[in-house]
Scaffold this active site. Structure first.
Site, short mmCIF file in Angstrom:
data_model
loop_
_atom_site.label_atom_id
_atom_site.label_comp_id
_atom_site.label_asym_id
_atom_site.label_seq_id
_atom_site.Cartn_x
_atom_site.Cartn_y
_atom_site.Cartn_z
N HIS B 64 0.84 -1.21 0.00
CA HIS B 64 0.00 0.00 0.00
C HIS B 64 0.87 1.25 0.00
O HIS B 64 1.27 1.75 1.05
CB HIS B 64 -0.92 0.00 1.23
CG HIS B 64 -1.99 1.06 1.16
ND1 HIS B 64 -3.25 0.86 1.66
CD2 HIS B 64 -1.99 2.32 0.65
CE1 HIS B 64 -3.98 1.95 1.45
NE2 HIS B 64 -3.23 2.85 0.86
N HIS B 66 1.59 5.17 -2.24
CA HIS B 66 1.15 6.16 -3.22
C HIS B 66 2.41 6.73 -3.88
O HIS B 66 3.22 7.35 -3.20
CB HIS B 66 0.34 7.27 -2.54
CG HIS B 66 -0.92 6.76 -1.89
ND1 HIS B 66 -2.11 6.70 -2.56
CD2 HIS B 66 -1.14 6.25 -0.66
CE1 HIS B 66 -3.04 6.20 -1.73
NE2 HIS B 66 -2.47 5.91 -0.58
N ARG B 68 2.29 8.74 -6.66
CA ARG B 68 1.93 10.10 -7.13
C ARG B 68 2.16 10.36 -8.61
O ARG B 68 1.89 11.45 -9.08
CB ARG B 68 2.70 11.17 -6.33
CG ARG B 68 2.52 11.10 -4.83
CD ARG B 68 1.08 11.25 -4.39
NE ARG B 68 0.97 11.39 -2.94
CZ ARG B 68 -0.11 11.06 -2.25
NH1 ARG B 68 -1.17 10.55 -2.86
NH2 ARG B 68 -0.15 11.23 -0.95
N ASN B 98 -4.81 6.37 -7.14
CA ASN B 98 -5.34 7.74 -7.07
C ASN B 98 -4.33 8.78 -7.55
O ASN B 98 -3.95 9.70 -6.85
CB ASN B 98 -5.84 8.07 -5.66
CG ASN B 98 -4.76 7.97 -4.60
OD1 ASN B 98 -3.75 7.29 -4.79
ND2 ASN B 98 -4.96 8.66 -3.49
N ASP B 156 -8.84 3.52 -3.42
CA ASP B 156 -8.22 4.06 -2.20
C ASP B 156 -8.06 5.58 -2.26
O ASP B 156 -7.82 6.16 -3.31
CB ASP B 156 -6.85 3.43 -1.95
CG ASP B 156 -6.29 3.86 -0.61
OD1 ASP B 156 -6.92 3.56 0.41
OD2 ASP B 156 -5.24 4.52 -0.58
N HIS B 183 -10.63 1.08 1.22
CA HIS B 183 -10.42 2.12 2.24
C HIS B 183 -11.77 2.27 2.93
O HIS B 183 -12.71 2.83 2.36
CB HIS B 183 -9.99 3.41 1.53
CG HIS B 183 -10.07 4.67 2.35
ND1 HIS B 183 -8.99 5.45 2.60
CD2 HIS B 183 -11.12 5.28 2.94
CE1 HIS B 183 -9.35 6.49 3.34
NE2 HIS B 183 -10.65 6.43 3.54
N HIS B 236 -5.33 -0.31 5.64
CA HIS B 236 -5.02 0.48 6.85
C HIS B 236 -6.09 0.40 7.94
O HIS B 236 -6.66 1.42 8.34
CB HIS B 236 -4.72 1.93 6.50
CG HIS B 236 -5.65 2.58 5.50
ND1 HIS B 236 -7.02 2.59 5.64
CD2 HIS B 236 -5.39 3.22 4.33
CE1 HIS B 236 -7.56 3.23 4.62
NE2 HIS B 236 -6.59 3.62 3.82
N ASN B 285 -5.37 9.67 7.23
CA ASN B 285 -6.71 9.08 7.18
C ASN B 285 -6.57 7.60 6.83
O ASN B 285 -6.06 7.28 5.77
CB ASN B 285 -7.55 9.80 6.13
CG ASN B 285 -9.01 9.39 6.22
OD1 ASN B 285 -9.41 8.68 7.14
ND2 ASN B 285 -9.79 9.81 5.25
N ASP B 312 0.99 2.64 3.73
CA ASP B 312 0.16 3.75 3.24
C ASP B 312 1.05 4.98 2.98
O ASP B 312 0.66 6.11 3.27
CB ASP B 312 -0.97 4.08 4.22
CG ASP B 312 -2.03 5.00 3.59
OD1 ASP B 312 -1.96 5.25 2.37
OD2 ASP B 312 -2.91 5.46 4.33
#
Lengths: 317, 443
Positions: B64, B66, B68, B98, B156, B183, B236, B285, B312
């Site tokens: 998990h 990100h 970007r 995302n 997510d 999520h 998470h 979050n 995360d």
């Protein structure tokens, strides 16, 4: 209660949570001397002569901003006001950039109101100037709690052992948080009353007795403090209607009679007559609502003097 | 090309190995794992004596993160994220969709894989969106994305929006043999919240995100996983209630797995008050929960309810964090602190064993994502994480390989760290602080 402190420990007043009971006593005692200044024909002392105070208001405010400005002028400070509509915020400048720009002009104190909880902490970490929190989001409004305590003490002679009922929207209220911290630190018993939808999580851990019964909260209270109910809370689904709110929680003469005979009625303003408080109560003999406004100037003078005043030789009295 | 690693403690939960072993790597693959492999029989071989203070594990997989890219390259790129991964001991990462555009089509999936191949660092497994644009309405082209290389599906950053969409996604992903990662957050309950709803948020005047917002969504997903027979993975997980749901679901045989982040098993929400009130590097979050929840997560890591430690990893530019708390972006980076936090807070604290930690960081994520690795078996790619469990580590955010520095752990002193990271037989990271590892760097 402990003896008043000799001085405040920090350069800022960010919240009541950071103060000791002896610091609170110091501010309240100093405010008594300051109140005397406002009764003089020439309402001015030179305590902050040559000091610069910036009032930085990111939220509209009439009462608090005016009160600070009057306090600053009576202490002979040079003051300037920055309101959101005329600031660079509309162009998207960050709070830190604004703070650094103001800091470059060497102010001694910045008084700030901001919609975000913790904004004053951010400012205090960025600036050498003393920061006075004039209300940050749902967090604290320390000078309001100090003027409330000053008003109660003026009428009752003490805070220790009093029962104070606070009624209204606790969830969104910075006035509630500052008051519950201050009053419990000074030995008063605080009852928080409102619909459960407007009660913050862990309210009893904050130090207040929580109840949804206005009668229980008001019974034998020494002071009853009403908080403003905002129309948008109804739209947000926190309660069904202003009409029903007044029925269940509104302060009526009948409910006031449950309190001690010499109980005082307080409101930080601005009031919604007929929503949280009946006009007969707001204008009645027990109301000290305008005393609170007058005392606000004295308390703010005390805070500014203690944070930015010169040496001990320049006493206000 | 042959590389022989000698004398380290080797832990491979998949094969039950935990002891002194030698590992021979040939042409990027594991050739042999044995009690003693002599250099002579291996021929022209670089021999590195690691010694018993170092631990060789199957490569860690962070399922998990990100990265970007595309769209937010000022926060992180596939290349910088993959560099952070290997520096943090991860040989592979699975990246959430995302981005901008959202990874909801095979073309975006292929772009991410191309960037990863050019970087040539950690393996990157894209996770495809459940719905087009992750907007919760129509299913994305899940089969096409699988064929392009996606290993799971998720919206997510937000939950799979409706129970109906989650049902359809589970049914369809079940056909493809891949999990749906959710999520779990009921957005109507979470509202505009920025911190765990509880006394600490009340004290700070921060809008609360109640535990119930996570609990009801996890229970929804458990019910739908049971109904469809498909695999739901809870991202998470942060509350004691959600953990209870997962534990009960597993007991009755529902195909549900879950992950916990290092920050949720290390920190709790009273940290928002002190030492630095309103520290935006504590805004994420799900939020840091109550100490009771954190303790429940630790228990779940111990008793097997929790399957995976995942970070995360959520890089944000300093500008996104140097603002008022309620305006700051959610999330913190995690790739370069996860291993030290796991060793210090879980293994050295006596909560889990090292083999259990390897399960959580390697064996289980490989199993859940159905990707290679997660074991040390002859013929497999030589993806190895080498640990120095007793190394004293001081976290230094300025030294991160990630483009972003948003961590609450800067300056923390932790016991245990990464000694080296090997991907496909290539030594991509060597920690110069670790005695006896320099020889590997020259290999």
């Amino acid at each position: 209660m402990s003896e008043p402190a000799a001085r405040l420990r920090g350069k800022d007043l960010l919240g009541i949570a950071d103060l000791t009971s002896s610091e609170i006593s110091l501010i309240l005692d100093t405010a008594e001397a300051m109140k005397e200044v406002s009764a003089r024909p020439i309402k001015k002392v030179p305590a902050l002569r040559g000091k610069t105070v910036i009032n930085l208001f990111y939220e509209p405010s009439t009462r608090t901003r005016t009160s600070f400005e009057v306090a600053e002028k009576r202490l002979s400070a040079d003051t300037l006001n920055i309101a959101i509509a005329t600031s660079s915020v509309v162009k998207g400048e960050t709070l830190i950039d604004t703070a650094l720009n103001l800091e470059a002009m060497s102010p001694d104190v910045i008084v700030m109101r901001h919609a975000s909880s913790g904004a004053c902490h951010l400012l205090a970490r960025t600036c050498k100037a003393g920061i006075v929190n004039a209300g940050d989001g749902m967090h604290e409004h320390p000078t309001q709690a100090l003027l409330d305590a000053f008003t109660i003490r003026e009428r009752k002679g003490r805070l220790q052992g009093l029962k104070v009922a606070i009624i209204g929207d606790m969830l969104h209220s910075r006035v509630f948080r500052s008051n519950v911290y201050l009053l419990t630190k000074m030995g008063a018993e605080v009852w928080a009353c409102g619909p459960p939808t407007l009660m913050p999580a862990g309210v009893s851990e904050l130090g207040a007795h929580a109840t949804s019964s206005v009668e229980e909260a008001v019974r034998d209270a020494d002071a009853v403090m009403m908080l403003r109910i905002q129309l948008e809370r109804m739209q947000g689904g926190f309660f069904p209607s202003l009409r029903e709110y007044f029925q269940v929680f509104g302060m009526t003469p009948e409910r006031v009679r449950l309190a001690k005979p010499d109980a005082i009625i307080m409101h930080p303003g601005p009031m919604n007559r007929g929503v949280e408080i009946a006009s007969e109560v707001a204008d009645g003999p027990a109301s000290v609502i305008l005393d609170q406004v007058a005392n606000g100037v004295a308390v703010r003078m005390a805070v500014l003097y203690l944070l930015a005043g010169g040496g001990d030789d320049e006493t206000a009295a | 090309m042959r590389l022989l690693l000698k004398g380290a403690r080797v832990i491979d939960p998949a094969s039950g190995v935990d002891g002194a072993r030698d590992i021979l790597i040939e042409d990027g693959r594991i050739a042999l794992v044995d009690v003693s492999i002599s250099p002579s029989e291996a021929g022209h071989t670089t021999v590195v004596a690691l010694g018993p203070s170092l631990v060789v594990c199957p490569g860690f997989i962070d399922m998990h993160v990100h990265l970007r890219e595309p769209g937010y390259e000022h926060k992180e790129t596939v290349a910088t994220g993959a560099a952070a991964a290997v520096a943090g001991g991860f040989t592979a990462v699975a990246c959430m969709p995302n981005t901008n555009p959202v990874n909801d089509s095979a073309s975006v999936t292929r772009f991410i894989l191309k960037q990863a191949a050019e970087a040539g660092l950690a393996r990157v497994y894209p996770i495809g969106a459940v719905s087009k644009g992750s907007d919760g309405k129509e299913l994305a082209e899940m089969a096409d994305m699988r064929d392009a290389g996606c290993v799971a599906y998720s919206d997510d950053g937000r939950p799979v929006a409706t129970a109906l969409l989650m049902r359809r996604a589970l049914e369809y992903a079940g056909m493809l043999g891949l999990p749906v990662i959710d999520h779990c957050e009921d957005m109507t309950l979470a509202g505009e919240g920025v911190a765990h709803e509880g006394v600490h948020a009340s004290q700070l005047g921060l809008r609360g995100i109640p535990s119930a917002s996570e609990d009801v969504m996890v229970e929804r997903d458990v019910v739908l996983a049971a109904m469809t027979g498909s695999h739901a993975h809870i991202a998470h997980l942060s509350t004691s209630g959600a953990l209870r749901s997962v534990r009960a679901a597993k007991e009755r045989g529902v195909h549900v797995t879950c992950e916990v982040t290092p920050h949720h098993f290390t920190l709790s929400d009273e940290r928002l008050l002190a030492p630095l009130a309103y520290d935006t590097n504590l805004k994420m979050n799900p939020p840091l929960r109550h100490a009771v929840d954190r303790d429940a997560l630790v228990e779940g890591l111990k008793d097997g309810t929790v399957d995976v430690i995942a970070t995360d990893h959520a890089p944000h530019h300093a500008d996104d964090k140097r603002v008022e708390f309620d305006r700051a972006s959610f999330g913190i980076v995690g790739l370069e602190t996860a291993v030290s936090l796991s060793l210090d807070r879980l293994v050295h604290a006596g909560i889990i064993s090292l083999p259990r930690m390897v399960e959580l960081l390697s064996t289980n994520p490989a199993r859940i994502l159905r990707v290679p690795g997660g074991r040390l078996q002859a013929g497999d790619a030589a993806d190895l994480t080498i640990l120095a469990p007793d190394l004293n580590v001081t976290v230094s955010a300025p030294a991160f390989r990630s483009k972003s520095r948003n961590t609450p752990f800067d300056g923390w002193q932790l016991r245990g760290g990464v000694a080296a990271t090997v991907v496909g037989g290539r030594v991509l990271f060597v920690n110069s602080e670790v005695p006896g590892i320099a020889g590997l760097g020259r290999a």
